[in-house]
Enzyme design. Sequence first.
Site, PDB file in Angstrom:
ATOM      1  N   VAL A  27      34.028  42.962  38.046  1.00 12.23           N
ATOM      2  CA  VAL A  27      34.956  43.487  37.100  1.00 12.23           C
ATOM      3  C   VAL A  27      34.432  43.138  35.547  1.00 12.23           C
ATOM      4  O   VAL A  27      33.338  42.392  35.557  1.00 12.23           O
ATOM      5  CB  VAL A  27      36.357  42.752  37.073  1.00 12.23           C
ATOM      6  CG1 VAL A  27      36.998  42.897  38.613  1.00 12.23           C
ATOM      7  CG2 VAL A  27      36.151  41.083  37.227  1.00 12.23           C
ATOM      8  N   GLU A  29      33.914  41.825  31.655  1.00 10.43           N
ATOM      9  CA  GLU A  29      33.437  40.550  31.060  1.00 10.43           C
ATOM     10  C   GLU A  29      34.423  39.783  30.437  1.00 10.43           C
ATOM     11  O   GLU A  29      34.638  39.597  29.311  1.00 10.43           O
ATOM     12  CB  GLU A  29      32.295  40.438  30.378  1.00 10.43           C
ATOM     13  CG  GLU A  29      30.716  40.998  31.002  1.00 10.43           C
ATOM     14  CD  GLU A  29      30.510  39.811  31.878  1.00 10.43           C
ATOM     15  OE1 GLU A  29      29.494  39.165  31.328  1.00 10.43           O
ATOM     16  OE2 GLU A  29      30.745  39.532  32.889  1.00 10.43           O
ATOM     17  N   LYS A  34      38.164  37.287  35.686  1.00  7.82           N
ATOM     18  CA  LYS A  34      37.454  36.829  36.587  1.00  7.82           C
ATOM     19  C   LYS A  34      38.050  35.657  37.308  1.00  7.82           C
ATOM     20  O   LYS A  34      38.232  35.577  38.583  1.00  7.82           O
ATOM     21  CB  LYS A  34      35.910  36.153  35.857  1.00  7.82           C
ATOM     22  CG  LYS A  34      35.148  36.959  35.212  1.00  7.82           C
ATOM     23  CD  LYS A  34      34.321  38.024  35.995  1.00  7.82           C
ATOM     24  CE  LYS A  34      33.317  38.670  35.059  1.00  7.82           C
ATOM     25  NZ  LYS A  34      32.384  39.669  35.738  1.00  7.82           N
ATOM     26  N   SER A  56      27.419  38.753  33.173  1.00  6.13           N
ATOM     27  CA  SER A  56      26.098  38.665  32.413  1.00  6.13           C
ATOM     28  C   SER A  56      26.063  37.412  31.471  1.00  6.13           C
ATOM     29  O   SER A  56      24.813  37.366  31.248  1.00  6.13           O
ATOM     30  CB  SER A  56      26.080  39.927  31.326  1.00  6.13           C
ATOM     31  OG  SER A  56      26.069  41.162  32.516  1.00  6.13           O
ATOM     32  N   HIS A  77      23.468  38.275  39.153  1.00  7.71           N
ATOM     33  CA  HIS A  77      23.548  39.393  37.799  1.00  7.71           C
ATOM     34  C   HIS A  77      22.571  40.227  38.349  1.00  7.71           C
ATOM     35  O   HIS A  77      21.243  40.305  38.111  1.00  7.71           O
ATOM     36  CB  HIS A  77      23.164  38.292  36.900  1.00  7.71           C
ATOM     37  CG  HIS A  77      23.320  39.123  35.524  1.00  7.71           C
ATOM     38  ND1 HIS A  77      22.401  38.760  34.477  1.00  7.71           N
ATOM     39  CD2 HIS A  77      23.775  40.195  35.381  1.00  7.71           C
ATOM     40  CE1 HIS A  77      22.495  39.831  33.469  1.00  7.71           C
ATOM     41  NE2 HIS A  77      23.406  40.683  34.053  1.00  7.71           N
ATOM     42  N   GLU A  89      19.120  38.075  38.665  1.00  8.11           N
ATOM     43  CA  GLU A  89      19.316  36.879  38.355  1.00  8.11           C
ATOM     44  C   GLU A  89      20.270  36.133  39.394  1.00  8.11           C
ATOM     45  O   GLU A  89      21.175  36.367  39.408  1.00  8.11           O
ATOM     46  CB  GLU A  89      19.702  36.567  37.041  1.00  8.11           C
ATOM     47  CG  GLU A  89      18.784  36.695  35.849  1.00  8.11           C
ATOM     48  CD  GLU A  89      19.095  36.423  34.390  1.00  8.11           C
ATOM     49  OE1 GLU A  89      18.356  35.953  33.535  1.00  8.11           O
ATOM     50  OE2 GLU A  89      20.310  36.718  34.202  1.00  8.11           O
ATOM     51  N   ASN A 127      19.476  37.480  29.070  1.00  6.33           N
ATOM     52  CA  ASN A 127      20.479  38.001  27.784  1.00  6.33           C
ATOM     53  C   ASN A 127      20.441  36.750  26.681  1.00  6.33           C
ATOM     54  O   ASN A 127      20.507  37.269  25.518  1.00  6.33           O
ATOM     55  CB  ASN A 127      21.710  38.222  28.465  1.00  6.33           C
ATOM     56  CG  ASN A 127      21.869  39.459  29.007  1.00  6.33           C
ATOM     57  OD1 ASN A 127      21.269  40.293  28.762  1.00  6.33           O
ATOM     58  ND2 ASN A 127      22.767  39.946  30.076  1.00  6.33           N
TER      59      ASN A 127
END
Length: 336
Positions: A27, A29, A34, A56, A77, A89, A127
């Site tokens: 879903v 960010e 979450k 992320s 990720h 990740e 990121n």
Amino acid sequence: MQRRLSRIHPVAGYDDIKDCDVVIEAVFEEMDVKRQVFGALDRLAKPDAVLATNTSYLDVNAIARTTQRPGRVLGMHFFSPANVMRLLEVVRGAETDAQTLATAVAVGRKIGKAPVVVGVCHGFVGNRMLRLRSVEAERLLLEGALPQDIDAAMTSFGFPMGPLAAGDLAGLDISWRMRKAQGLRAEIADRLCELGRFGQKAGKGFYLYESGSRAPKPDPEVETLIVAASARLGIARRPIARQEIVERLLFPMINEGARILSERIAARASDIDVIWVFGYGFPAWRGGPMHYADAIGLAHVRDRLDKFAARTGDEHHKPAPLLAQLATEGRGFGDL
């Protein structure tokens, strides 16, 4: 195609996934969303199921604390576009157990990804470093570069796509939403979003996109917006050479990579290189940012960062202790 599609079974509710071995949430960010998802998964998934988040940036430990099984929670990720980019990740939470970690790595390999285990911090490895590049790209725009100048410098270096064209591809509103949540601002990128210029999906972002085309075209309106922003902030514009653009975009990232190693967010420099080659298009023949830094010499990187720091006063430009130490000793990240 039909054989593969027949193995995908869309369902409409949580009850339908109660017997799954691995559940990956994807879903958008927002931490509250979450937490709602993981609260439901904790109630319904079988006790030994691996519960993974595709976040992320967000705190995987905070997500895990939503459940009664933090040892079975971690980050997986995937990178956009996920059907193309090989990087995965695997984010190890503070309480993630060894079996859960090994399972996530095995799943990643099974589906043809290149999994790299990383620790928890804002943006993890990729990121977190990317944010430094984005900040520096904004500075370059305000000081005199145009989007096509920045992108041409980076494609000449070996990236398949420049950072601003890549932003248009991913959608500028994603980073905009994250900056607003943190109380941050990017003068140019945020203004583009405020004008509805979200990138390719809107037909305009840093560039213009003709109907049915993904080819970026320089937009005089964007140039006018950038020049006006420089004047408003009292910044005298100047021509900026490609080499300076490359160094200013890459060296702060390398510096952040050194901090990531010191914090043990990444286990080794080569892990950071794998992340950037397989997740962000860093030219493979240059070996990744940390290997590239070793190749050109950490003393050169340190000295250039010192000059950037003297000009900007930005803490992120001051050479990280690990980078400075290795440069003084004549060693590289590969020697660690």
